[in-house]
Write an enzyme that holds these catalytic residues in place. Structure first.
Site, mmCIF file in Angstrom:
data_model
loop_
_atom_site.group_PDB
_atom_site.id
_atom_site.type_symbol
_atom_site.label_atom_id
_atom_site.label_comp_id
_atom_site.label_asym_id
_atom_site.label_seq_id
_atom_site.Cartn_x
_atom_site.Cartn_y
_atom_site.Cartn_z
ATOM 1 N N ASP A 97 0.824 -1.211 0.000
ATOM 2 C CA ASP A 97 0.000 0.000 0.000
ATOM 3 C C ASP A 97 0.860 1.263 0.000
ATOM 4 O O ASP A 97 2.076 1.199 0.185
ATOM 5 C CB ASP A 97 -0.954 -0.006 1.211
ATOM 6 C CG ASP A 97 -0.257 -0.356 2.521
ATOM 7 O OD1 ASP A 97 0.978 -0.334 2.565
ATOM 8 O OD2 ASP A 97 -0.958 -0.639 3.499
ATOM 9 N N ASN A 156 -7.233 -2.845 14.415
ATOM 10 C CA ASN A 156 -8.607 -3.118 13.978
ATOM 11 C C ASN A 156 -8.688 -4.307 13.025
ATOM 12 O O ASN A 156 -9.714 -4.538 12.397
ATOM 13 C CB ASN A 156 -9.211 -1.869 13.323
ATOM 14 C CG ASN A 156 -8.433 -1.432 12.083
ATOM 15 O OD1 ASN A 156 -7.513 -2.121 11.637
ATOM 16 N ND2 ASN A 156 -8.815 -0.295 11.512
ATOM 17 N N HIS A 188 -6.906 -4.718 10.255
ATOM 18 C CA HIS A 188 -6.643 -4.459 8.834
ATOM 19 C C HIS A 188 -5.362 -5.146 8.373
ATOM 20 O O HIS A 188 -4.439 -5.378 9.153
ATOM 21 C CB HIS A 188 -6.647 -2.951 8.511
ATOM 22 C CG HIS A 188 -5.438 -2.180 8.937
ATOM 23 N ND1 HIS A 188 -5.453 -0.807 9.100
ATOM 24 C CD2 HIS A 188 -4.179 -2.548 9.250
ATOM 25 C CE1 HIS A 188 -4.256 -0.401 9.474
ATOM 26 N NE2 HIS A 188 -3.456 -1.427 9.568
ATOM 27 N N GLU A 208 -9.324 -1.770 5.466
ATOM 28 C CA GLU A 208 -9.936 -1.484 6.760
ATOM 29 C C GLU A 208 -11.197 -2.340 6.936
ATOM 30 O O GLU A 208 -11.713 -2.907 5.967
ATOM 31 C CB GLU A 208 -10.323 0.003 6.811
ATOM 32 C CG GLU A 208 -9.142 0.962 6.635
ATOM 33 C CD GLU A 208 -8.239 1.089 7.873
ATOM 34 O OE1 GLU A 208 -8.085 0.097 8.618
ATOM 35 O OE2 GLU A 208 -7.686 2.183 8.074
#
Ligand code: PGA
Length: 263
Positions: A67, A136, A138, A143
């Site tokens: 990313d 979280n 990810h 996400e």
């Protein structure tokens, strides 16, 4: 999933680096999927040391990063391109034209996402993909609520991720809230996936990944579908797993079998 629980973050980095070293010794022209964040830094130091000791070479390797922030040029110190140069590429025998990071400065990000998928395909697909995990759940910048079959695309970051990454930006410095990330489907296409997690703040995400339901609410749970996913985690990240002793027992049995087969 293979779950390897080790005592601390140094052991996690060493174990992870050894997986990549063995991969490069077996296939000198491997296509590596790479990750940013704090967790992979020690693993990269292990690869740099192995390269300097001439145990491995990156001359035939291609790399694809997961990313990049949308809106940052590769020369920006907070860009993931800059991070990769600093943490790995500048210290190994790799030709930078064979290293790919999603273009955060693309004029047309949607076309750039498609282009990135095509570059991965043209390279023959990713042999081994390194992953960290967000608090979280990810992976990459996928996400919670990301499609489990998603491909490389523009993703909006959650407030939790923006807050977690704020530590890398100076006060008042522009912090992007959009990214280009490989999709979960892109990650699942890698032949092997290695996820590293250390520290207590990852314990809930690891619990959801390993013992929770397959759900877009925890993107890393998609690894339950992968045929060769290895989670290398320390005791702190494993601390909320219910069946910790069973995973350690499986791993001990795996090691015995590999030793018996001389592998
Ligand atoms: P970290 O980030 O290694 O800095 O904890 C992991 C991630 O967000 O994927």
């Amino acid at each position: 999933m293979q779950i390897v629980i080790l005592k601390d973050s140094a052991s996690v980095a060493e174990y992870g680096a050894n997986i990549f070293i063995k991969q490069l010794q077996k296939k000198a022209d491997s296509v590596l999927g790479l990750a940013t964040g704090s967790t992979p830094v020690s693993l990269y130091q292990g690869l740099i040391a192995a390269n300097k000791a001439k145990q491995i070479s990156f001359a035939g390797v291609k790399t694809f990063n997961l990313d990049e922030y949308l809106g940052l040029e590769g020369t920006h110190p907070q860009s993931y391109r800059y991070f990769m140069n600093e943490q790995l590429f500048d210290h190994i025998d790799i030709d930078k034209s064979r290293t790919f990071v999603p273009p955060g400065d693309a004029e047309n990000p949607i076309e750039a996402c498609q282009g990135y998928e095509e570059q991965i395909k043209a390279a023959g697909g990713i042999d081994i993909q390194l992953l960290g995990i967000g608090r979280n759940g990810h992976i990459g910048f996928n996400e919670p609520s990301s499609g489990l079959m998603s491909r490389t695309r523009v993703k909006t970051l959650t407030k939790a991720t923006i807050d977690d990454n704020a530590r890398f930006f100076k006060v008042g410095e522009y912090q992007p809230h959009l990214s280009i990330t490989m999709g979960i489907g892109t990650i699942l296409d890698a032949k092997k996936v290695v996820l590293l997690a250390t520290g207590e703040n990852k314990a809930d995400a690891i619990k959801a990944t390993v013992e929770g339901a397959l759900t877009a609410a925890c993107p890393a749970s998609a690894l339950q579908l992968h045929q060769d996913a290895v989670l290398v985690i320390d005791e702190a990240a494993a601390s909320k797993l219910t069946d910790c002793d069973f995973y350690k027992h499986i791993e001990a049995e795996n090691q015995k079998l590999l030793a018996k087969l001389g592998l």
